[in-house]
Every structure is written in structure tokens, then in C-alpha cells.
Design an enzyme around this catalytic site. Structure first.
Site, short mmCIF file in Angstrom:
data_model
loop_
_atom_site.label_atom_id
_atom_site.label_comp_id
_atom_site.label_asym_id
_atom_site.label_seq_id
_atom_site.Cartn_x
_atom_site.Cartn_y
_atom_site.Cartn_z
N CYS A 198 17.05 31.71 -24.82
CA CYS A 198 17.57 31.45 -26.17
C CYS A 198 16.49 31.93 -27.15
CB CYS A 198 17.87 29.97 -26.36
SG CYS A 198 19.08 29.38 -25.16
N GLU A 224 5.69 19.79 -19.59
CA GLU A 224 5.39 18.67 -20.45
C GLU A 224 6.45 17.59 -20.40
OE1 GLU A 224 2.48 20.47 -23.77
OE2 GLU A 224 4.61 20.76 -24.07
N CYS A 239 13.74 29.47 -28.87
CA CYS A 239 13.11 28.45 -28.02
C CYS A 239 11.84 29.00 -27.39
CB CYS A 239 14.10 28.01 -26.95
SG CYS A 239 13.38 26.96 -25.68
N CYS A 246 11.10 19.37 -30.02
CA CYS A 246 11.99 20.22 -29.23
C CYS A 246 11.60 21.67 -29.33
CB CYS A 246 13.42 20.17 -29.75
SG CYS A 246 14.10 18.57 -29.87
N CYS A 303 11.46 12.24 -22.55
CA CYS A 303 12.05 13.58 -22.49
C CYS A 303 11.40 14.32 -21.32
CB CYS A 303 11.79 14.28 -23.83
SG CYS A 303 12.42 15.96 -23.89
N CYS A 331 12.03 29.02 -18.49
CA CYS A 331 13.49 29.01 -18.46
C CYS A 331 13.97 30.45 -18.52
CB CYS A 331 14.05 28.23 -19.65
SG CYS A 331 15.86 28.16 -19.66
N GLU A 373 16.34 24.62 -18.08
CA GLU A 373 17.77 24.33 -18.12
C GLU A 373 18.10 23.47 -16.89
OE1 GLU A 373 20.65 24.62 -19.92
OE2 GLU A 373 21.44 23.65 -18.14
N1 SAH Z 1 17.88 23.83 -21.65
C1 SAH Z 1 18.54 22.72 -22.19
C2 SAH Z 1 17.66 21.52 -22.44
C3 SAH Z 1 16.29 21.76 -23.01
S1 SAH Z 1 16.12 22.23 -24.68
C4 SAH Z 1 19.30 23.10 -23.44
O1 SAH Z 1 19.09 24.20 -23.93
O2 SAH Z 1 20.12 22.31 -23.88
C5 SAH Z 1 16.53 20.76 -25.61
C6 SAH Z 1 17.11 21.08 -26.99
O3 SAH Z 1 16.11 21.63 -27.86
C7 SAH Z 1 18.22 22.10 -26.92
O4 SAH Z 1 19.29 21.74 -27.75
C8 SAH Z 1 17.53 23.31 -27.46
O5 SAH Z 1 18.44 24.27 -27.91
C9 SAH Z 1 16.65 22.75 -28.53
N2 SAH Z 1 15.59 23.65 -28.99
C10 SAH Z 1 15.01 24.66 -28.32
N3 SAH Z 1 14.07 25.25 -29.08
C11 SAH Z 1 14.05 24.61 -30.27
C12 SAH Z 1 13.27 24.73 -31.45
N4 SAH Z 1 12.34 25.64 -31.56
N5 SAH Z 1 13.52 23.88 -32.46
C13 SAH Z 1 14.46 22.92 -32.34
N6 SAH Z 1 15.21 22.73 -31.24
C14 SAH Z 1 15.01 23.57 -30.20
FE1 SF4 Z 2 16.25 27.40 -21.81
FE2 SF4 Z 2 17.26 25.37 -23.26
FE3 SF4 Z 2 15.23 26.89 -24.20
FE4 SF4 Z 2 17.66 27.94 -23.99
S1 SF4 Z 2 17.03 26.22 -25.32
S2 SF4 Z 2 15.75 28.93 -23.36
S3 SF4 Z 2 18.40 26.96 -22.14
S4 SF4 Z 2 15.15 25.54 -22.42
#
Ligand code: SAH
Ligand code: SF4
Length: 361
Positions: free
Chosen positions: A115, A91, A118, A338, A104, A111, A165
Site C-alpha cells: 500500500c 513492533e 504505509c 499506524c 497492537c 508486508c 497483513e
Molecule cells: N495489513 C493490515 C493491518 C495492518 S495496518 C491492513 O492493512 O489492514 C493497520 C492500519 O493502519 C490499516 O488500516 C492501514 O491501512 C493503516 N495505515 C498504514 N499506514 C498508515 C499511515 N502511514 N498512516 C495511517 N494509517 C496507516
Molecule cells: Fe501491508 Fe497493511 Fe501496510 Fe498495506 S497497510 S502494506 S496491507 S501492512
């Protein structure tokens, strides 16, 4: 074999033109047509000779990912669901604001870093996106958003904060960002291109030396024990090493600070004590802190911190003279916020799995 010209940054283009026996200025001409005029039809390239256009038609193409769905939220946030083949969807999200428009962009299908909060991480890793698939998102969005009145481009900023990532797909992401920065392509300044990483330390150093754009780091926890849990890559690159890499990065960065992202998870990382720990942790790093309200998705197991808790947390940071902002949640009615990306696609896969499972019973 047909080459996709969206794969080439400037040097790749020059090499390819040389192989074709064409003069170097052709590379620039083609880049202008493709990235500035948004053309995907060689026939429209009026200052290129007919014979070369025919050769291009026979050997090359300009192909961005296929748009499966194009949705606009009540607040104007627009989301494209793109098919990148073999059942993978990614997306791209456009966030219009009064003084800027931010795109974005995704860097991977899925990924591997898992995390816990996420939804992309929950999907697991499928594959790296190609340069064409990454820059193709900007190419497509530019085309669909039009130029707007007064020839002003609607997209003024790009954030590598979609699925995946970016530093785990280093070469392709850097090539795509070089096109974003190139005056013969999108001509964005380094300050307007931001890469967000969960903290791959060696790759942060490599980025500093090859393509220093604005950097955002997903911190999410003020100590190693909690970060090991929420952002498992911390077990490999703990906070001390990560923060040292941030300080090194700033020496060459286009901005004199790093942005720390901190997702607010109710009862997990959002107490005043956590905020105080965070203040101590980042004291030697010039930074701004962006608090992100958690965006829920099915079976996440987490809840968003309430507004009062976020305000208290922010106050502690501000009293310590840190700059702290709370990210506005945009486009959540279309799952464009996000960490929610491709949630519905994932559900669809699950439905298919469930159907298959019941079919074999
Ligand atoms: N992989 C990279 C970039 C993509 S995620 C990273 O982790 O930085 C972009 C941002 O959204 C990151 O800060 C991530 O931690 C955050 N994010 C992921 N899942 C989320 C959620 N469910 N609610 C709010 N932010 C989230
Ligand atoms: Fe990957 Fe970023 Fe999501 Fe972590 S927050 S699982 S690094 S996309």
C-alpha cells in the site's frame, strides 16, 4: 530438537503431551503456567512433578522474541521493538485508555501488499511470523505491563493491526488468535480481538468459517480506480467482491458490523465528493467508519488532511446516518502510530546499505 511451547494452541499442546506420554490435563496445566502466569522457567511450575520438570527442561523452552528496545511515549503508549532474527525487527504497541488497554500486534516482518501510504509496505516482505512470535508479543506485553492492581489484566483488547497483513499469514495468525480466545490462555472474547485486513477476499471467508473475530477492513478509497492505486491488492479483489465478503462475514461475526478504516490523505481521497461516493458504496454493508489521520514517515510523498477537511468528510458520513469516528493519533512521538512501525529500523538498514555502497566505491 528443543520445542518452543509458545508455538502450541490447545490441540497442538494436547498432541505434544500425548507424544510425551503425558495425560491430557498436563496440557491445560502448562497453558495456565505459560499464558496466565507468564512463567518461562519450568522450575517455577510447582504443581508439576520434579521428574517432568526435568524432562521439560531437556526438551522444551518458552521463548518469546528478544526485546531490543522498550519505549514509552508522553501519552503512555508503549512500544516494544523485537528482534525476530536474520536482521528482521517487528513492533508491538500498547495503547492505554481510560476504560481499556489495547495491544497492537504484528503478523509479518514487512508486508508484500505495498500500500503506497504505509511504511511497512515500503519495506517489502521479509517473512511470516511464527505462532510463537505472534502470541509471544502478547505474552511479553502482559509480563512487562504486570497484572496491575486488583488482578485486572492491563490488556483488554487485541488488534491485529501492527506490521504485516494478518490474512496472508493465515494459519499462524489463527492459531495465535485461538490462544487469545482460549479460557485456558488469555480468555479474551471474540469482540475484543480485531483483525484488520487490506481485503484478501477468500481469506475473509475462511476466517468467517474458522475463527470469526471482529473485522476491520482497510478501505481507504471510495472507488476502484483510486483504491487500485493506494491498495494494490484491489486489482485482484475489487470493491464489489470485498464488500460482498464483508456482508457474508457479518453473518458469523461477533459484532453486527464491520469497521472500515479510511486513512485521510490530503488532496488524494479526502474531498466531500469522495465522502459522498463512500456513503453510496457502503450503503448495503452494516458498518462503522474509522477515519485515520495519515501518519507521516520519511519520503512518503503524502500529507495528513487538515482537521477541517476531516471534519467536513465526517459530517457527510454522519448526515447519511453512518457512524464515523476519527482515530486519535497515539504515540507518534515514538513512531508508534499506524503505518509508522519500524521506521527507524528501516532507516538503519538504509544507513547500512549506504555505508556498504560508499565502502565499495
Ligand atoms: N495489513 C493490515 C493491518 C495492518 S495496518 C491492513 O492493512 O489492514 C493497520 C492500519 O493502519 C490499516 O488500516 C492501514 O491501512 C493503516 N495505515 C498504514 N499506514 C498508515 C499511515 N502511514 N498512516 C495511517 N494509517 C496507516
Ligand atoms: Fe501491508 Fe497493511 Fe501496510 Fe498495506 S497497510 S502494506 S496491507 S501492512
Amino acid at each position: 530438537m528443543t520445542v518452543n511451547l509458545l508455538e502450541f494452541e490447545k490441540h497442538g499442546f494436547a498432541r505434544w503431551c500425548a507424544e510425551m506420554g503425558e495425560k491430557p490435563f498436563r496440557a491445560r496445566q502448562l497453558m495456565h503456567w505459560i499464558h496466565q502466569s507468564g512463567v518461562d522457567d519450568f522450575g517455577a511450575m510447582s504443581d508439576i512433578s520434579k521428574s517432568l520438570r526435568e524432562r521439560l527442561k531437556a526438551t522444551a523452552e518458552i521463548r518469546a522474541p528478544h526485546v531490543v528496545r522498550d519505549t514509552t511515549a508522553a501519552d503512555g503508549t508503549r512500544k516494544w521493538l523485537l528482534d525476530v532474527g536474520t536482521g528482521n525487527a517487528i513492533e508491538t504497541v500498547f495503547i492505554p485508555e481510560r476504560n481499556r488497554g489495547t495491544l497492537c500486534i504484528s503478523s509479518q516482518a514487512g508486508c508484500a501488499l505495498a500500500c503506497t501510504f504505509c511504511s511497512t509496505g515500503r519495506q517489502g516482505f521479509n517473512r511470516n511470523l511464527t505462532v510463537a512470535e505472534i502470541i509471544g508479543q502478547l505474552w511479553l506485553a502482559n509480563r512487562d505491563l504486570g497484572r496491575g492492581v486488583s488482578e485486572e489484566r492491563p490488556i483488554s483488547n487485541v488488534v491485529m493491526m501492527g506490521m504485516g497483513e494478518p490474512l496472508a499469514n493465515f494459519d499462524n495468525v489463527v492459531a495465535a488468535m485461538q490462544l487469545m480466545l482460549d479460557d485456558d490462555a488469555y480468555g479474551l472474547s471474540r469482540r475484543r480481538v480485531t483483525l484488520s485486513t487490506s481485503g484478501l477476499v477468500p481469506a475473509i471467508d475462511r476466517l468467517r468459517d474458522t475463527c470469526p473475530v471482529a473485522l476491520a477492513v482497510s478501505l481507504h478509497a471510495p472507488n476502484d480506480a483510486l483504491r487500485n492505486e493506494l491498495v494494490p491488492i484491489n486489482q485482484k479483489y475489487p470493491l464489489k467482491e470485498l464488500l460482498a465478503a464483508c456482508v457474508r462475514y457479518i453473518e458469523k461475526a461477533p459484532r453486527d458490523f464491520v469497521t472500515f478504516e479510511y486513512v485521510m490523505l490530503a488532496g488524494v481521497n479526502d474531498s466531500v465528493a469522495h465522502a459522498r461516493q463512500l456513503v453510496k458504496l457502503v450503503q448495503s454493508v452494516p458498518c462503522k467508519i474509522n477515519l485515520i489521520p495519515f501518519n507521516p514517515f520519511p519520503r512518503s510523498g503524502y500529507q495528513r488532511s487538515d482537521a477541517m477537511t476531516v471534519a467536513h468528510f465526517r459530517d457527510v458520513l454522519m448526515q447519511a446516518e453512518l457512524t464515523a469516528t476519527v482515530r486519535k493519533t497515539r504515540g507518534d512521538d515514538i513512531d508508534a502510530a499506524c503505518g509508522q512501525l519500524a521506521g527507524q529500523v528501516q532507516d538503519k538498514t538504509r544507513r547500512r546499505e549506504r555505508r556498504l555502497a560508499t565502502a565499495t566505491l
